[in-house]
Motif scaffolding. Structure first.
Motif, PDB file in Angstrom:
ATOM      1  N   HIS A  86       0.831  -1.204   0.000  1.00  0.00           N
ATOM      2  CA  HIS A  86       0.000   0.000   0.000  1.00  0.00           C
ATOM      3  C   HIS A  86       0.868   1.258   0.000  1.00  0.00           C
ATOM      4  N   PHE A  87       1.706   1.421   1.039  1.00  0.00           N
ATOM      5  CA  PHE A  87       2.582   2.590   1.139  1.00  0.00           C
ATOM      6  C   PHE A  87       3.916   2.152   1.731  1.00  0.00           C
ATOM      7  N   SER A  88       4.986   2.803   1.284  1.00  0.00           N
ATOM      8  CA  SER A  88       6.325   2.347   1.690  1.00  0.00           C
ATOM      9  C   SER A  88       7.178   3.451   2.300  1.00  0.00           C
ATOM     10  N   TYR A  89       6.566   4.564   2.699  1.00  0.00           N
ATOM     11  CA  TYR A  89       7.354   5.629   3.333  1.00  0.00           C
ATOM     12  C   TYR A  89       8.072   5.117   4.581  1.00  0.00           C
ATOM     13  N   THR A  90       7.351   4.357   5.426  1.00  0.00           N
ATOM     14  CA  THR A  90       7.934   3.932   6.702  1.00  0.00           C
ATOM     15  C   THR A  90       8.846   2.720   6.555  1.00  0.00           C
ATOM     16  N   THR A  91       8.681   1.947   5.484  1.00  0.00           N
ATOM     17  CA  THR A  91       9.466   0.715   5.334  1.00  0.00           C
ATOM     18  C   THR A  91      10.626   0.849   4.362  1.00  0.00           C
ATOM     19  N   LYS A  92      10.478   1.678   3.333  1.00  0.00           N
ATOM     20  CA  LYS A  92      11.515   1.787   2.307  1.00  0.00           C
ATOM     21  C   LYS A  92      12.231   3.129   2.333  1.00  0.00           C
ATOM     22  N   CYS A  93      11.485   4.200   2.597  1.00  0.00           N
ATOM     23  CA  CYS A  93      12.061   5.545   2.480  1.00  0.00           C
ATOM     24  C   CYS A  93      12.710   6.033   3.762  1.00  0.00           C
ATOM     25  N   ALA A  94      12.259   5.541   4.905  1.00  0.00           N
ATOM     26  CA  ALA A  94      12.806   5.992   6.185  1.00  0.00           C
ATOM     27  C   ALA A  94      14.225   5.479   6.364  1.00  0.00           C
TER      28      ALA A  94
END
Length: 748
Positions: free
Chosen positions: A581-589
């Motif tokens: 769904h969203f990857s800000y916290t898993t991929k971008c952080a």
């Protein structure tokens, strides 16, 4: 001699006004206590529409308990004994006063919020509410045993007085009580009012117990037979439909039309108004007129229901009109089936049970079985079965039925093959409108009318707002949807997360842009400006963020940074941490990310002082920061958690409430130093690249503002524009008025 003893007097010697005043006063207290308890309890669970719906379902259940108690009390043949028992119950219930949130149930639970809320309401206010609720049927039963038995005066009209008291109290709270009195003053004032009501009830009990009362232990000789189970089932159904629709239209409006908690009270006020009209001796709207208007309103409502972007005023008028007229239709049908006054308390008991059935379906069952607010259109359509008209169907009505069905079915075909733009969109509206007209023309035949409405509902849903929703989830805290749209400026699809009409964040899917924070969190926005500036510092940062959304601020973290999200809804945490769904916290952080579940006001208080370099308050709930997060007490708590040079960010963007003025006043009252910025998106930027935004920064020390004071985008605040909000005082009506005045300009 006891005050309740003495020579019997004619019932006519009792003023009928005393019955009406007593019922009016009890109803006023009942509907003043509901918003007070809501103000005490609802902020602990984020203030979502489900909190309101669950609270209403509880109060309906407590009402049922009160009506059941009043019905059982009629088994006592002596009115004098009934009066003594009831006064004793009123005094016993007073032991939990003054009103407060009991700590017996423990702290709020985000995993089982409904159970926690029901438990707290039960131990905090259940007893006085239930005993007060018994007043309406009990006093009407006394009226039937005395004045009605002697003069034949109708006791059912007293229920109109009860609902008039309820309505006036409900409307008075946000307009007069809340702006003029602190919460502590409100609770103590209500307690004094409760004491005064006991004296009023004792006065009525004295007169009634000394009057000649008809000896009614069971049905009187002329009362006819007891109600059949079929009659009872009809009462339950006719009461359940309006109760369900009240919560359904509330959820629909506050989720999909205009996300604003101040709208919650309107359906309840209309619901009470239908009781006033239906139980009046001379109703201002006849049953025939109600049936005519309800057919037109429900056809129009079904047509526009899936079109969420239709003009706001039109949406509100049509939805509220359809609800009001349908509820009035059901209540008038129920009053037409009322039994002899000898069975009055049983009638109210089954009516209350129907209210519990309808409210419980919406509050507890629908969120489990539906991923969207489907209970509202479902019950809206089923309500058509409460209309009269079961006779033979004339051929012309069958022809009209067929024409309406064909028109409704053609609309999705047109949308599928030719789209829904410009001229084609007009054709679709004409087809749906034509089907609605056909439904209105066959309104006198219930089954035929119901059939057209069902087909029209399905057709309108098929051609409604064409948002590309890929996933939909529902929890106690609301309906969350993940949708997508192509944005050429970001080389492909962009995923969005929304709660109703409120966007909670977005993320581009192309690798060049997937780790760029978008909309409210873009580098160009005030929130992005603060994070960009602090990210340039050499030392590692400790960051706190109230409200998770898509987790976009995680993209600003660097190796060594630590970010804690404070989120009340476990479902949102599950969505934002799933890379599908969203990857800000898993991929971008790049820094460490952790999560604290629960209401931010409570969970932040458990964090150590002087802990955060940046603290972001961005807790959206129905497009508004929950008011309890914008009080002086809350602000002092935030500032205590900041490091001496730390920065607090308040996201104040709102469509319905002007939050800047109270926030500026709160910052000064809490001892902070602040700046504010009103940001507009750059012209020509791609959709979702950034967004307009109102934000304020607050610091503990004046020196911490220096880097931002040099930036001309930030302006000085004016704390004199509003009275600061506190846990005891909030003025949501004033914030609403200020926003409307700014938007429309012509208001004084």
């Amino acid at each position: 001699m006891s005050t309740l003893e003495g020579a019997e007097r004619p019932a006519a010697s009792i003023s009928p006004a005393l019955f009406a005043v007593t019922i009016f006063a009890s109803a006023g207290l009942v509907f003043l206590v509901q918003p007070m308890v809501a103000k005490l309890v609802l902020p602990l669970l984020g203030g979502s529409p489900s909190v309101w719906n669950t609270s209403i379902a509880f109060f309906q259940t407590a009402l049922l308990a009160g009506y059941g108690y009043a019905h059982l009390l009629q088994k006592v043949s002596s009115v004098r004994t009934q009066a003594i028992i009831h006064l004793g119950m009123l005094l016993a219930a007073a032991l939990v006063l003054p009103l407060h949130v009991s700590g017996l149930v423990g702290e709020p639970s985000s995993n089982h919020p409904s159970l926690w809320l029901l438990g707290v309401l039960t131990v905090s206010v259940g007893a006085p509410f239930a005993v007060l609720s018994a007043t309406a049927p009990l006093v009407q039963a006394w009226h039937a045993r005395t004045i009605h038995a002697e003069t034949g005066a109708e006791p059912y009209v007293l229920y109109a007085a009860s609902n008039m008291g309820s309505l006036l109290a409900l409307l008075a709270y946000p307009v007069l009580v809340e702006p003029l009195a602190t919460l502590r003053g409100q609770t103590y004032g209500w307690t004094i009012g409760y004491g005064g009501f006991i004296l009023l009830m004792a006065t009525l009990a004295l007169f009634v117990s000394r009057a000649r009362a008809a000896a009614i232990e069971g049905p009187a000789a002329d009362a006819g037979s007891a109600p059949s189970w079929k009659q009872r089932a009809v009462w339950v159904a006719l009461a359940a439909i309006p109760s369900s629709l009240m919560l359904g239209v509330t959820t629909h409006i506050t989720t999909d039309v205009a996300s604003a908690p101040f709208l919650w009270v309107i359906p309840l006020a209309l619901y009470l108004t239908t009781f006033i009209i239906a139980f009046s001796e001379k109703p201002i709207i006849s049953r025939e007129m109600t049936l005519l208007l309800q057919a037109a309103a429900i056809a129009a409502c079904v047509v526009i229901l899936p079109f969420k972007q239709t003009n706001l005023a039109v949406q509100l008028v049509v939805h509220l009109a359809a609800f009001f007229l349908t509820a009035l239709m059901c209540h008038q049908a129920m009053v037409a089936r009322r039994p002899n006054p000898a069975h009055l308390t049983e009638f109210y008991l089954w009516m209350s049970f129907g209210g519990v059935v309808g409210g419980s379906f919406n509050a507890f069952l629908a969120p489990v079985i539906f991923t969207n607010v489907w209970e509202y259109p479902l019950v809206l359509a089923l309500a058509c079965l409460a209309r009269p008209g079961m006779g033979p169907v004339e051929p012309w009505r069958w022809a009209t039925f067929a024409l309406g069905v064909v028109a409704a079915c053609v609309a999705p075909v047109v949308a599928l093959f030719w789209g829904a733009e410009s001229g084609t969109g007009l054709i679709i509206w004409l087809l749906l409108g034509g089907a609605g007209v056909c439904a209105f023309l066959v309104r006198r035949q219930m089954v035929v009318f119901f059939g057209v409405i069902i087909v029209l509902s399905l057709a309108a849903e098929a051609v409604g707002d064409r948002v590309d929703v890929r996933n939909s989830w529902r929890s106690f805290f609301g309906v969350v949807r993940q949708s997508e749209m192509p944005v050429p400026g970001m080389k492909g699809q962009v995923k969005m997360l929304s709660h109703g009409t409120t966007l909670h964040g977005a993320q581009a899917q192309h690798p060049d842009y997937e780790c760029r924070p978008l909309v409210y969190y873009a580098p160009e926005t005030p929130i992005g400006q603060v994070f960009t500036r602090r990210s340039k510092e050499a030392r590692s940062l400790r960051i706190g963020a109230v409200g998770l959304g898509t987790g976009a601020v995680a993209a600003y973290t660097r190796p060594g940074d630590a970010l804690t999200f404070f989120e009340i809804d476990p479902m949102v945490i599950k969505i934002s941490t799933d890379p599908q769904h969203f990857s800000y916290t898993t991929k971008c952080a790049k820094g460490a990310i952790d999560y604290v579940l629960g209401d931010a006001r409570l969970t932040l208080a458990k964090q150590p002082d002087d802990a955060f370099d940046v603290l972001l308050i961005d807790a959206f709930s129905s497009d508004a920061v929950p008011a309890h997060l914008l009080t002086v007490e809350a602000m002092k708590g935030y500032l205590a958690k900041l490091k001496p040079d730390g920065v607090l960010i308040l996201h104040l963007s709102n469509r319905n409430l002007e939050l800047r003025a109270p926030a500026m006043a709160v910052a000064e009252a809490a001892g902070g130093y602040s700046l504010i910025q009103r940001h507009s998106a750059a012209k020509g930027s791609p959709p979702l690249w950034e967004s307009a935004e109102d934000a304020m920064i607050v610091t503990r020390q004046l020196g911490a503002l220096a880097p931002y004071e040099a930036d001309t985008r930030w302006e000085a605040t004016n704390p004199t524009l509003a009275r600061p909000w506190t846990d005891d005082y909030m003025n949501l009506v004033g914030a609403l008025y200020a926003q409307m005045k700014e938007r429309y300009g012509w208001l004084p």
